[in-house]
Each structure stands twice: as structure tokens, then as C-alpha cells.
Scaffold this active site. Sequence first.
Site, PDB file in Angstrom:
ATOM      1  N   HIS A 132      36.161 -26.047  72.775  1.00 34.54           N
ATOM      2  CA  HIS A 132      36.673 -25.111  73.773  1.00 34.54           C
ATOM      3  C   HIS A 132      38.059 -24.575  73.425  1.00 34.54           C
ATOM      4  CE1 HIS A 132      38.599 -28.804  75.567  1.00 34.54           C
ATOM      5  NE2 HIS A 132      39.541 -27.941  75.871  1.00 34.54           N
ATOM      6  N   ASP A 162      31.562 -30.836  72.199  1.00 33.88           N
ATOM      7  CA  ASP A 162      32.891 -30.227  72.265  1.00 33.88           C
ATOM      8  C   ASP A 162      33.748 -30.582  71.054  1.00 33.88           C
ATOM      9  OD1 ASP A 162      34.764 -28.551  73.356  1.00 33.88           O
ATOM     10  OD2 ASP A 162      35.639 -30.044  74.680  1.00 33.88           O
ATOM     11  N   SER A 237      44.315 -30.641  74.472  1.00 33.71           N
ATOM     12  CA  SER A 237      42.944 -30.567  73.966  1.00 33.71           C
ATOM     13  C   SER A 237      42.922 -30.639  72.450  1.00 33.71           C
ATOM     14  CB  SER A 237      42.293 -29.246  74.394  1.00 33.71           C
ATOM     15  OG  SER A 237      41.587 -29.392  75.580  1.00 33.71           O
TER      16      SER A 237
END
Length: 393
Positions: A132, A162, A237
Site C-alpha cells: 500500500h 501487503d 508503513s
Amino acid sequence: MFKRLWLLFAQAVTILLAALFIVVTLKPNWLSDESVGSIVSNVTLKEGVAEGDTLSPGSYHDAVKKSAPAVVNIFSSKNSTKPKARKGGKPNSSDPLFKFFFGEQPPDEEPSSSLGSGVLVSPEGIILTNHHVISDATDIDVALSDGRKVKAKMIGSDPETDIAVLKIEAKQLPPPITFARIESVHVGDVVLAIGNPFGVGQTVTSGIVSALGRDHVGINTFENFIQTDAAINPGNSGGALIDTRGNLIGINTAIYSNNGGSMGIGFAIPVNLAKQVMESIINNGGVTRGWIGVEPQNLSEELAESLGIAKQSQGVLLSGVLEGGPADRAGIRPGDVLTGVNGQSIRDVRALLSKVSELKPGTEATFSLLRKNKELVLKVLIGKRPKPKFSHE
């Protein structure tokens, strides 16, 4: 005569005491032969002396020194498009409960750039990050720990876990991070999260492993998270979750939050899963998973009773079967209860999804079923799982 002398003496003493009080209060230096400067100069302060490079007790400096240079900042530019909702019942980054560690923009603005982190895992410039972070990116820049900025090329990604793999070309890269063995990670272990929260620069936070094998979270299709209370915020992230030896144990992915900030519940993809996906992307260009084409749902006691089977029965109800798919061709029908794959019992949808995905397309597998309370065993030729249509936008 004696009383008069005593009265004079008492008055004199009173006057002297009053004068002394005034001097002590207003002019104390009149009673000392040292100035304020000389008093201060005579004060000796005791300082702690470090013994060589000895660290403070409980310090994790060595672990950070070993791993932090391998953690990079990632800046990805995207075309301005309206945010799309994720399909399959998965929450997106605007969900009030789950936030990806991502630089977020106001909801009424169209996103044009993203900020995240990544981990350098090889001397050849291979970087692990989240899908993402770079999803639909038109341009990806990587800022190294020494301040250099280089362009990155996407090797491939896997939205269902992911995980994304990037590659950079640069001389004298920092030493890559070392991988821990997931077997060495236990609940209660101290862990450190390294990333670039809110774009303030590389930051280290500490916590413990709160749980292992956390699934049914609803973030990814395939879930096996390490849960931690180490403070992790937007921008983390793709960053590193390390142990106190400086070894990588996970890739930070999402947090449970009502306000977008850390609430002590964070999730990281375990290093063994990240490594497996990375190697598959590098060697095969993507991740290949098994698929049979069914729509499963968990078998509750109420559902079991309505089907006329024992309440304690374990398995997964197949509420739908794709026409012409592997399961359909093998004779599996809607309403069947799938209880096992290759002799291993199946308790819920998550277990079925995980087990089938491990099967190699083109091979046969044995499926155990219940159909109208009768046991049935069928051979299914495993197909290849289609690419997902959702993303982490």
C-alpha cells in the site's frame, strides 16, 4: 540602681539583636569575608564517568546501530484519482479502526503522494516495504540513512499479504539488515520499531510482542501478524520491527486506531512470510497460490443445526461453487461442508484459505466433505488463484 542598670542592659541587647536581624536579612555579605563569586568557585560538582564505551543499563543502542542504517524512507507519487473502496469486505486506509502507517491527507483532498518506510535486505539494493506504500505509484524515491536520495524500481508486489519488493542502484549502500528466525520470537519479547512517522525523520520506539499469529483482523487476505505495543504512527508503513539483537522480525503494516495515532495495538508481517513472498516475487515475478473456486463461510452451531448435522461438527460450509472451476469439475456442490484437505482438518474459512493457497496449481488434492450427513472424499485438480482486484488505496 541595680534595676536601672538591668533595664539599660536589656534595652541595649534588644537594639543589638534588632540590628543583627536587619543586617542578616538585608546585607548578609557584611558578615562574611567571601564574595558570592568565591563561594561558587569553591563548589565541587561530581560527574559520572563513563567507562570507555559502556552503555547505560538496558540500552538498545547496539541493536539500533546495527539495523537503523538499513531502514529507508520511501516517497511515492501517484496520479490524482478518487480513493477506491477495497473489495472483499476489507477496510481501507480511511477506516476509523484500522490505519496503515501512511502519510494521510484530509479526506476531501485527492491523494497525490505517499510517505512510508522500507528495509534494505540485500547488498544488491533489494528493499522490502508494503504494497500500500507504492500501490499505483508513478514515481518512487528512496532516501537512504546517509541522506542520499535515489530512484527505485518496483520488482513486484503482493496485495494479499501487503508486501512489495523494490530495487535501487547506488554505490556504497548501507549494510543490509539481518533476518531473525521467527521461532526465536516470543510473546513478551522486547521489540523496537524503526521508521519515519509523520515525516519527522527516522525514529525508534520500543515495546513488546503482544501476540503472535494474529489473524481475523480484516486487513489482508492472508494474515499471520505479530502484534506489538511499540508506538507506531503514520509514515511507519514498511518499516522494520527488530529484536534486541538488531535482527528483523517483521514489516510494520497497520495499527488499530480511532484517531490515526498509536493506541498500543500495531501489526507487523512476520519475517518468514515477508521473506517467502519476496523470494517468490524475485524468482517468479509474483506469488502463485492454489485455488478451487468456492465461496466458504464459517460453520456456526446454529447453521449446523439448520443443516441437520451435529452442533459440534467442524468444517466450512460451501455456500457457493464457481461454475466450471476446479471444485465444480471435481463434483463439489453448494451446501457441502468441507471438513479436511489432504487429511488435515479444516476448522474455519481462514484455515481453508491458508491451506488451499499452499497447494501447487496443477496438482491433485484430497478434499473431505459432508453431504447430507454422509462423508465424501473427492480429488480436486488445484487451479491458480486469480489476482486480487482490490488494493490498499
